[in-house]
Design a protein around this motif. Structure first.
Motif, mmCIF file in Angstrom:
data_model
loop_
_atom_site.group_PDB
_atom_site.id
_atom_site.type_symbol
_atom_site.label_atom_id
_atom_site.label_comp_id
_atom_site.label_asym_id
_atom_site.label_seq_id
_atom_site.Cartn_x
_atom_site.Cartn_y
_atom_site.Cartn_z
ATOM 1 N N VAL A 147 -2.043 7.458 -7.259
ATOM 2 C CA VAL A 147 -1.934 5.970 -7.323
ATOM 3 C C VAL A 147 -3.613 5.639 -6.729
ATOM 4 C CG1 VAL A 147 -1.007 4.120 -5.982
ATOM 5 C CG2 VAL A 147 0.305 5.941 -6.313
ATOM 6 N N ASP A 148 -4.165 5.466 -7.791
ATOM 7 C CA ASP A 148 -5.732 5.288 -7.585
ATOM 8 C C ASP A 148 -6.257 3.857 -7.494
ATOM 9 O OD1 ASP A 148 -6.890 4.692 -10.722
ATOM 10 O OD2 ASP A 148 -5.220 6.051 -10.815
ATOM 11 N N GLY A 149 -5.321 2.906 -8.129
ATOM 12 C CA GLY A 149 -6.009 1.755 -8.130
ATOM 13 C C GLY A 149 -5.840 0.779 -6.662
ATOM 14 N N ILE A 150 -5.239 1.345 -5.713
ATOM 15 C CA ILE A 150 -5.348 0.699 -4.390
ATOM 16 C C ILE A 150 -5.345 1.905 -3.170
ATOM 17 C CG2 ILE A 150 -3.881 -1.218 -5.126
ATOM 18 C CD1 ILE A 150 -1.465 0.578 -3.801
ATOM 19 N N GLU A 164 0.815 -1.148 0.006
ATOM 20 C CA GLU A 164 0.030 0.044 -0.117
ATOM 21 C C GLU A 164 0.842 1.313 -0.049
ATOM 22 O OE1 GLU A 164 -3.899 -0.780 2.569
ATOM 23 O OE2 GLU A 164 -1.906 -1.515 3.717
ATOM 24 N N VAL A 165 0.221 2.542 -0.477
ATOM 25 C CA VAL A 165 1.152 3.727 -0.149
ATOM 26 C C VAL A 165 0.600 4.370 1.238
ATOM 27 C CG1 VAL A 165 1.354 4.177 -2.535
ATOM 28 C CG2 VAL A 165 -0.932 4.765 -1.577
ATOM 29 N N ASP A 166 1.505 5.104 1.693
ATOM 30 C CA ASP A 166 1.637 5.564 2.939
ATOM 31 C C ASP A 166 0.011 6.398 3.188
ATOM 32 O OD1 ASP A 166 3.949 4.733 3.653
ATOM 33 O OD2 ASP A 166 5.022 6.484 3.156
ATOM 34 N N CYS A 167 -0.128 7.258 1.986
ATOM 35 C CA CYS A 167 -1.423 8.039 2.324
ATOM 36 C C CYS A 167 -2.614 7.407 2.072
ATOM 37 C CB CYS A 167 -1.486 9.114 1.063
ATOM 38 S SG CYS A 167 -1.333 8.632 -0.701
ATOM 39 N N ALA A 168 -2.687 5.959 1.768
ATOM 40 C CA ALA A 168 -3.864 5.302 1.595
ATOM 41 C C ALA A 168 -3.519 3.746 2.041
ATOM 42 C CB ALA A 168 -4.405 5.168 0.344
ATOM 43 N N CYS A 169 -3.643 3.648 3.135
ATOM 44 C CA CYS A 169 -3.121 2.123 3.705
ATOM 45 C C CYS A 169 -4.007 1.676 4.863
ATOM 46 C CB CYS A 169 -1.585 2.337 4.292
ATOM 47 S SG CYS A 169 -1.094 3.488 5.391
ATOM 48 N N PRO A 170 -5.280 1.628 4.373
ATOM 49 C CA PRO A 170 -6.175 0.921 5.576
ATOM 50 C C PRO A 170 -6.054 -0.319 5.979
ATOM 51 C CG PRO A 170 -7.333 0.947 3.438
ATOM 52 C CD PRO A 170 -5.841 1.613 3.305
ATOM 53 N N VAL A 193 4.886 2.170 1.353
ATOM 54 C CA VAL A 193 6.012 2.956 0.673
ATOM 55 C C VAL A 193 5.288 4.588 0.426
ATOM 56 C CG1 VAL A 193 7.502 1.296 -0.508
ATOM 57 C CG2 VAL A 193 5.414 2.244 -1.775
ATOM 58 N N SER A 194 6.302 5.242 0.099
ATOM 59 C CA SER A 194 5.729 6.617 -0.192
ATOM 60 C C SER A 194 5.289 6.792 -1.663
ATOM 61 C CB SER A 194 6.853 7.570 0.285
ATOM 62 O OG SER A 194 7.908 7.615 -0.685
ATOM 63 N N LEU A 195 4.603 7.733 -1.844
ATOM 64 C CA LEU A 195 4.379 8.290 -3.362
ATOM 65 C C LEU A 195 5.402 8.433 -4.201
ATOM 66 C CD1 LEU A 195 1.258 10.446 -2.965
ATOM 67 C CD2 LEU A 195 0.842 8.321 -3.757
ATOM 68 N N GLU A 196 6.489 9.140 -3.421
ATOM 69 C CA GLU A 196 7.742 9.410 -4.167
ATOM 70 C C GLU A 196 8.661 8.133 -4.391
ATOM 71 O OE1 GLU A 196 6.340 12.880 -1.865
ATOM 72 O OE2 GLU A 196 6.925 10.662 -1.332
#
Length: 397
Positions: A306-309, A279-285, A332-335
């Motif tokens: 990163v819209d698919g997850i 998952e990405v840090d900004c969307a990791c439920p 991981v981060s978006l970067e």
């Protein structure tokens, strides 16, 4: 389960709905080492499917197995409608784009109408792809709704009359109102309770969840079967150390992990493969729920390219299954995802969308820490906005 997955895979392949995507070695030999030993990062290239995503597997699985339940009489021709098809049922789903493409591709080929609810942040690349797939048959209705409404549809797996009347176009509203009249006439009750109406609507608007439907998960299991066969048919003296799977609602991770765990038992593998959601840090439920419990509200969701997850929360049944089958979730981060996108393009000429590149970003970040020698990254899709790709390649993201 294994025989069901094999049969399904053969069926999907024979009908040319999917291809067996390659397991390709990532060209990063100069930067991927652990204690001077090479790390093999294997790319399962689901971005090469006809719709640019693995989602066609789950969509195909559901529609091939349940299309008769949509009603063999649901598509018919009569002279009063100028010879055009009339329908008594619709295939409905909620999708950010990729699963919708799978549904539309197969529905268009089979001649069934569909209604696709997409969130307002869905990328134009995916919406335009849906339109292209439906260009000949013109059987698809795309309905954009606010993310909160879309999320409610996903969670409840129900299309309420209020959603239809507020967000659908005039044509769908007219058909819906006619349907309500028919229902009320059949029941001989003009004051029909809303619950009864909702039940009738579910019979007409057949919702297929990209997240919880068991046949979607079965379709996704074919990815795991391919990974196992492709790796162990070529490397009998080596082992897969880890499989990294993008996690949105969980159907892909659960599908892949389920068949891998069964194959491990059948083949008496002593050391189980580490299977992680990514998952990405900004969307990791999922990572949040694994740490804090499912009852604690996840408040940090932020939509991104990163819209698919990633989402506002987890689905309880999938969460419980994920706890059973997975080793956890790595973020991981978006970067870091953007860096993985650039590396995929520069080293292997592969275009991955954010979700697909997330697994690669995790492999680059964690392989040394976890001492992985052979790690499989599921590159789940390649439907990336052109402008986003340009921005990434120019280091603007």
């Amino acid at each position: 389960m294994l025989e069901k997955v094999k049969e399904l895979e053969n069926n999907l392949l024979s009908k040319k709905l999917i291809i067996e995507t390659p397991l390709h070695l990532f060209n990063i030999e100069d930067i991927s080492f652990i204690n001077n030993e090479k790390v093999n990062v294997w790319l399962k290239l689901e971005n090469l499917q006809s719709i640019g995503s693995y989602k066609v597997r789950g969509a195909g699985s559901v529609l091939l197995n349940e299309i008769t339940n949509v009603d063999n009489g649901s598509s018919n021709t009569d002279s009063s409608n100028n010879g055009k098809n009339t329908f008594s049922r619709y295939i409905v789903t909620a999708s950010a784009g990729n699963f919708a493409q799978g549904i539309v591709k197969i529905c268009s080929e089979l001649g069934f109408p569909s209604i696709i609810f997409v969130p307002d942040h869905a990328p134009n690349t995916k919406i335009e792809a849906i339109k292209r797939l439906d260009k000949i048959t013109n059987l698809t209705n795309i309905v954009k709704v606010p993310f909160s409404v879309w999320w409610t549809i996903m969670k409840t797996e129900t299309i309420s009359k209020n959603v239809i009347l507020e967000y659908c176009d005039d044509c769908l509203k007219e058909k819906f109102n006619q349907l309500l009249c028919n229902i009320k006439n059949e029941q001989l009750n003009l004051n029909m309770d809303d619950d009864i109406i909702e039940e009738q609507l579910r019979n007409v608007y057949q919702f297929i969840s990209p997240v919880t439907h068991p046949l979607v998960k079965l379709g996704n299991s074919t990815i795991g079967l391919e990974v196992w066969n492709q790796f162990y048919s070529n490397f009998t003296n080596q082992n897969i150390d880890a499989i990294l799977i993008p996690y949105g609602g969980g159907s892909m991770a659960i599908g892949i992990a389920s068949i891998i765990r069964e194959l491990e038992k059948i083949n008496n593998k002593e050391k189980p493969i580490e299977i992680y959601a990514v998952e990405v840090d900004c969307a990791c439920p999922l990572a949040f729920a694994l740490k804090n419990g499912i009852d604690v509200e996840y408040k940090d969701f932020k939509p991104s390219w990163v819209d698919g997850i990633g989402s506002k929360g987890v689905f309880e049944d999938n969460f419980n299954k994920a706890k059973e089958l997975l080793n956890g979730s790595l973020t991981v981060s978006l970067e870091e995802v953007a860096s993985a996108v650039r590396l995929l393009v520069s080293r292997n000429r592969i275009i991955a969308e954010g979700a697909g590149a997330c697994s690669v970003a995790v492999a680059l970040k964690y392989s040394a820490v976890k001492s992985w020698r052979n790690v499989v990254c599921v590159v789940s899709g390649g439907n990336l906005e052109q402008q986003v790709l340009c921005d990434i390649l120019q280091n603007k993201l």
